[in-house]
Design an enzyme around this catalytic site. Structure first.
Site, PDB file in Angstrom:
ATOM      1  N   LYS A  55     119.025  52.148   1.311  1.00  0.00           N
ATOM      2  CA  LYS A  55     119.031  51.354   0.078  1.00  0.00           C
ATOM      3  C   LYS A  55     119.521  52.128  -1.142  1.00  0.00           C
ATOM      4  CE  LYS A  55     117.120  47.283   1.267  1.00  0.00           C
ATOM      5  NZ  LYS A  55     117.650  45.951   0.899  1.00  0.00           N
ATOM      6  N   SER A 307     117.836  52.077   9.763  1.00  0.00           N
ATOM      7  CA  SER A 307     117.938  51.798   8.329  1.00  0.00           C
ATOM      8  C   SER A 307     116.967  52.573   7.447  1.00  0.00           C
ATOM      9  CB  SER A 307     117.772  50.296   8.075  1.00  0.00           C
ATOM     10  OG  SER A 307     116.607  49.804   8.704  1.00  0.00           O
TER      11      SER A 307
END
Length: 328
Positions: A55, A307
């Site tokens: 992110k 992720s």
């Protein structure tokens, strides 16, 4: 590639902005998982990023496109955790204020990390809609700039730099498997992959507890779904973004859902076999392979994008202790 995707030049500009901000994570060979997955396994460990997830890429790229006035007023984001850390870290780098609206059930580790980075954390509601209602209220009151967690092209371009790195490290990759929440990561990665080589397969994997893309693709339009309890706290977005849906519908080869038991086994398998600590949201691709939902061939080179790794200690202990590990 169809024009639907984010252009490669936009992705390259994002990569240039992100130089020396965050990390270029390695591409690792996961040969100890080959026998279980049924292919040649590679992993892209974004859990090794400075904030523990991918992110930081999108948040930083978006904020670097903002003008001086916007940065002086501050930024705001709604997030279950990882996007919050990306925005908080980028805000600290750029010396601006960050306000983060998190769900009341956000993992403790993510709340504490955001605060440690200097962000103001506000707990509100449990769904993404509730969080964004609060965000809109605060924007009206203070003039903050929204850093959306997935529905923003500059943010998607930042996330898509992961795809460019995968292609540079392994240009002969046959398939790239990506966790699917709101769709910001998958939108960016599939644009990078298909824009470079349309023959590479790209697969998105979401949890059965929040199957927003599975339902939306069936309905041929973005559709809101009800949220169920899941270990994959990073995938709790209940509705796709319009632009994300457009890209994913046009370019992604397959979207798969996985259940909680496979998710637990996959998180444990990654820990036991690769020695990587990932959060359950990051393990959905491996879960699809272990559960037989992702059909692979032995000679295929398959990259699983991991992720993030911001998982509470209690959650990880529960996963590791729960049930036997079928490693051999």
């Amino acid at each position: 590639m169809k024009e639907t995707g984010i252009p490669l030049d936009q992705l390259e500009k994002a990569r240039e902005r992100l130089k020396n901000r965050g990390k270029i994570t390695p591409l690792l060979r996961g040969e100890t998982l080959d026998h279980r997955v049924g292919a040649q396994v590679y992993v892209k460990p974004e859990n090794l990023q400075v904030t523990g997830s991918f992110k930081i890429r999108g948040a930083t790229n978006k904020m670097l496109t903002l003008g001086k006035e916007a940065l002086e007023k501050g930024v705001i984001a709604a997030s279950s955790g990882n996007h919050a850390l990306g925005v908080s870290y980028a805000a600290k780098m750029l010396n601006t204020k960050a306000v983060i609206v998190m769900p009341t059930n956000a993992p403790k580790i993510k709340r504490e990390k955001a605060k440690a980075l200097g962000a103001e954390v506000i707990l509100h509601g449990t769904t993404s809609r509730e969080r964004y209602d609060k965000v809109e209220e605060l924007i009206r009151a203070h003039g903050y700039t929204l850093i959306h967690s997935y529905a923003d092209e500059d943010l998607m371009a930042g996330q898509g730099t992961v795809g460019l790195e995968i292609l540079e490290a392994l240009p002969e990759v046959d398939r790239v498997v990506v966790p699917l929440g709101g769709g910001g990561l998958l939108s960016g990665v599939v644009s990078a992959i298909k824009g470079t080589n349309p023959n590479i397969q790209v697969v998105g994997v979401e949890t059965e507890a929040v199957p927003r893309y599975t339902v939306s693709l069936e309905n041929r339009r973005p559709t809101t779904v009800e949220i169920q309890d899941t270990f994959a706290d990073g995938l709790r977005v209940v509705e796709p973004g319009k632009r994300n849906f457009e890209i994913i519908q046009a370019l992604v080869d397959q979207v798969i859902t996985v259940g909680e038991s496979d998710l637990r086994q996959a998180t444990k398998a990654l820990y036991m076999e690769t020695k990587l600590v990932v959060e359950p949201s990051a393990a959905v691709g491996i879960a699809a392979a272990l559960g037989g939902k992702l059909q692979l061939k032995k000679k295929e080179k398959v990259c699983f994008l991991l992720s993030g790794g911001n998982v509470d200690e209690e959650t990880m202990i529960e996963i590791l202790k729960g049930g036997s590990y079928e490693g051999n």
